[in-house]
Design a protein around this motif. Structure first.
Motif, mmCIF file in Angstrom:
data_model
loop_
_atom_site.group_PDB
_atom_site.id
_atom_site.type_symbol
_atom_site.label_atom_id
_atom_site.label_comp_id
_atom_site.label_asym_id
_atom_site.label_seq_id
_atom_site.Cartn_x
_atom_site.Cartn_y
_atom_site.Cartn_z
ATOM 1 N N MET A 99 -6.927 1.371 0.218
ATOM 2 C CA MET A 99 -6.121 1.472 1.441
ATOM 3 C C MET A 99 -4.807 0.708 1.300
ATOM 4 S SD MET A 99 -8.617 -0.770 1.398
ATOM 5 C CE MET A 99 -10.102 -0.232 2.230
ATOM 6 N N PHE A 102 -2.765 2.777 -2.602
ATOM 7 C CA PHE A 102 -2.155 4.112 -2.583
ATOM 8 C C PHE A 102 -0.877 4.161 -1.744
ATOM 9 C CE2 PHE A 102 -6.295 5.326 -4.341
ATOM 10 C CZ PHE A 102 -5.832 6.034 -5.439
ATOM 11 N N LEU A 106 3.644 4.940 -2.611
ATOM 12 C CA LEU A 106 4.742 5.517 -1.822
ATOM 13 C C LEU A 106 5.904 4.537 -1.723
ATOM 14 C CD1 LEU A 106 2.715 7.213 1.045
ATOM 15 C CD2 LEU A 106 3.693 8.262 -1.000
ATOM 16 N N PRO A 174 4.968 12.557 -0.625
ATOM 17 C CA PRO A 174 4.949 13.199 0.690
ATOM 18 C C PRO A 174 5.912 12.469 1.632
ATOM 19 C CG PRO A 174 2.723 12.592 -0.036
ATOM 20 C CD PRO A 174 3.671 12.018 -1.017
ATOM 21 N N PRO A 178 0.000 10.195 6.067
ATOM 22 C CA PRO A 178 -0.793 10.956 7.028
ATOM 23 C C PRO A 178 -1.436 10.010 8.047
ATOM 24 C CG PRO A 178 -1.892 10.858 4.881
ATOM 25 C CD PRO A 178 -0.552 10.207 4.724
ATOM 26 N N TRP B 128 -8.992 9.205 -1.181
ATOM 27 C CA TRP B 128 -7.725 8.516 -1.007
ATOM 28 C C TRP B 128 -6.536 9.199 -1.659
ATOM 29 C CZ3 TRP B 128 -7.106 4.760 2.399
ATOM 30 C CH2 TRP B 128 -8.257 4.092 2.821
ATOM 31 N N GLU B 129 -6.717 9.584 -2.910
ATOM 32 C CA GLU B 129 -5.557 10.014 -3.678
ATOM 33 C C GLU B 129 -4.972 11.319 -3.129
ATOM 34 O OE1 GLU B 129 -6.386 9.985 -7.818
ATOM 35 O OE2 GLU B 129 -4.344 9.331 -8.259
ATOM 36 N N PRO B 131 -5.518 12.793 -0.055
ATOM 37 C CA PRO B 131 -4.954 12.651 1.296
ATOM 38 C C PRO B 131 -3.625 11.893 1.337
ATOM 39 C CG PRO B 131 -7.286 12.113 1.303
ATOM 40 C CD PRO B 131 -6.910 12.296 -0.127
ATOM 41 N N VAL B 132 -3.493 10.803 0.569
ATOM 42 C CA VAL B 132 -2.285 9.978 0.689
ATOM 43 C C VAL B 132 -1.147 10.498 -0.185
ATOM 44 C CG1 VAL B 132 -1.315 7.664 0.413
ATOM 45 C CG2 VAL B 132 -3.636 7.936 1.294
ATOM 46 N N LEU B 133 -1.459 10.949 -1.408
ATOM 47 C CA LEU B 133 -0.394 11.273 -2.356
ATOM 48 C C LEU B 133 -0.309 12.757 -2.704
ATOM 49 C CD1 LEU B 133 -0.890 8.217 -4.713
ATOM 50 C CD2 LEU B 133 0.780 8.466 -2.871
ATOM 51 N N GLY B 134 -1.279 13.535 -2.274
ATOM 52 C CA GLY B 134 -1.225 14.966 -2.546
ATOM 53 C C GLY B 134 -1.974 15.355 -3.807
#
Lengths: 179, 171
Positions: A99, A102, A106, A174, A178, B128-129, B131-134
């Motif tokens: 959590m 990741f 970004l 992204p 999300p 995780w990967e 959902p968060v990073l595509g």
């Protein structure tokens, strides 16, 4: 109730597996095996607790001393192997679970890190994160094994980053996290 | 035992350095230690019995045969992918590895298993990967990491002569 169950889902899952294992051992191996396993886990907890506590203190203190982030400007596509080394080091220094890590990908790529560097980062976080090594690996498996494992894993972030720069797939972060 | 003393000494040294930065940093270090402890203790108290009870159920020849020190390349490959399938955080994987080591698994095979768990982590990709990073990121990352567990196991095998008491000390 549901929210509570979701927040503690890991603990519930572990408990369920443990319960099933206890019942299976009792049925398949008999009460002696149950006593033996209980003894083993009590010894294990008593044996590693002091080291674990020290590992946590060390991890908590190191976090006050080592700043992460802010290094992304040295992780661009032109950064070559130096970028991969820096990204690996930041990965090792990043504590916390997925959590935290990741979203950090970004942050880094938003600040200019290329795919090779963010892959180096995430592989090193997963494999060689100092927090996990200190809190789990050294207390449970011993310093010798932990050192062997760490040395064997050290080049991996670098190799993964190098390969990913040659994978013919474009990735763009992204737009936002999300919900 | 010496390992423990060294860890304790290093921990106190780091805490001392944090304190030298100022009282707030020292307090933050202590608070993080406490938070960590509160978070991890319940997991640990459940995970340790899980490991020892599962150990009773694992047939002895799986650890010492399939994953034994003599299992060679096959053992490394089996360990790499088995590692990728282990779900959950370190509270689940490390007690299992300890169990395997005590049952006679090879250190290099266990290095491959931990590496597989850490870099392949199939459950983490899904949770995780993606959902968060595509999905695209997950594909590039997985391609880049596929060979790493085996590679780490081979490096560990090569380093084993430097750790002579590891094979004997685990029993």
């Amino acid at each position: 109730m549901l929210a509570l169950a979701r927040r503690h889902s890991t603990l519930l899952a572990l408990s369920a597996i443990t319960l099933v294992a206890v019942v299976l051992v009792r049925v398949l191996k008999g009460p002696d095996a149950v006593a033996h396993a209980w003894g083993g886990s009590v010894d294990l907890v008593i044996g590693i607790l002091p080291s674990m506590l020290m590992g946590m203190l060390m991890a908590g203190s190191l976090r006050q001393l080592v700043p992460t982030g802010a290094l992304a400007k040295w992780m661009g596509a032109e950064s070559g192997w130096k970028g991969l080394v820096i990204a690996s080091a930041v990965g090792i220094a990043t504590p916390g679970g997925p959590m935290a890590a990741f979203p950090m990908v970004l942050v880094l790529s938003g600040a200019g890190a290329d795919i090779g560097c963010v892959i180096s980062f995430i592989v090193c976080w997963g494999l060689n994160g100092f927090n996990r090594i200190l809190v789990w690996e050294v207390p449970l498996l011993g310093p010798d094994f932990a050192l062997l494992r760490f040395l064997s894993g050290l080049p991996m972030g670098f190799i993964a980053g190098w390969i990913s720069r040659r994978v013919p797939l474009r990735w763009a972060p992204p737009e936002s996290l999300p919900r | 035992m010496t390992g423990r003393l060294i860890l304790a000494a290093l921990a106190l040294l780091c805490f001392g350095l944090a304190l030298r930065k100022g009282r707030p940093a020292g307090l933050r270090a202590l608070r993080e230690t406490r938070d960590n402890l509160v978070r991890i203790m319940p997991m640990m108290l459940v995970a340790m019995p899980m490991a020892t009870f599962l150990a009773e159920l694992v047939p002895a020849d799986v650890a010492s045969g399939w994953l034994g020190p003599e299992s060679g390349l096959t053992g490394l490959v089996v360990a790499s992918f088995a590692g990728g399938l282990i779900p959950g955080g370190p509270y689940a994987s490390f007690p299992l590895v300890l169990t395997f080591l005590k049952a006679g698994a090879g250190p290099a095979q266990m290095v491959a298993l931990i590496t597989g768990w850490a870099v392949l982590a199939f459950h983490r990709v899904v949770m995780w990967e993606i959902p968060v990073l595509g999905a695209r990121f997950a594909v590039v990352r997985t391609i880049s990491s596929l060979a790493l567990p085996l590679l780490a196991g081979l490096i560990a095998e090569a380093l084993m002569p430097l750790f002579p008491h590891l094979l004997a000390g685990m029993r």
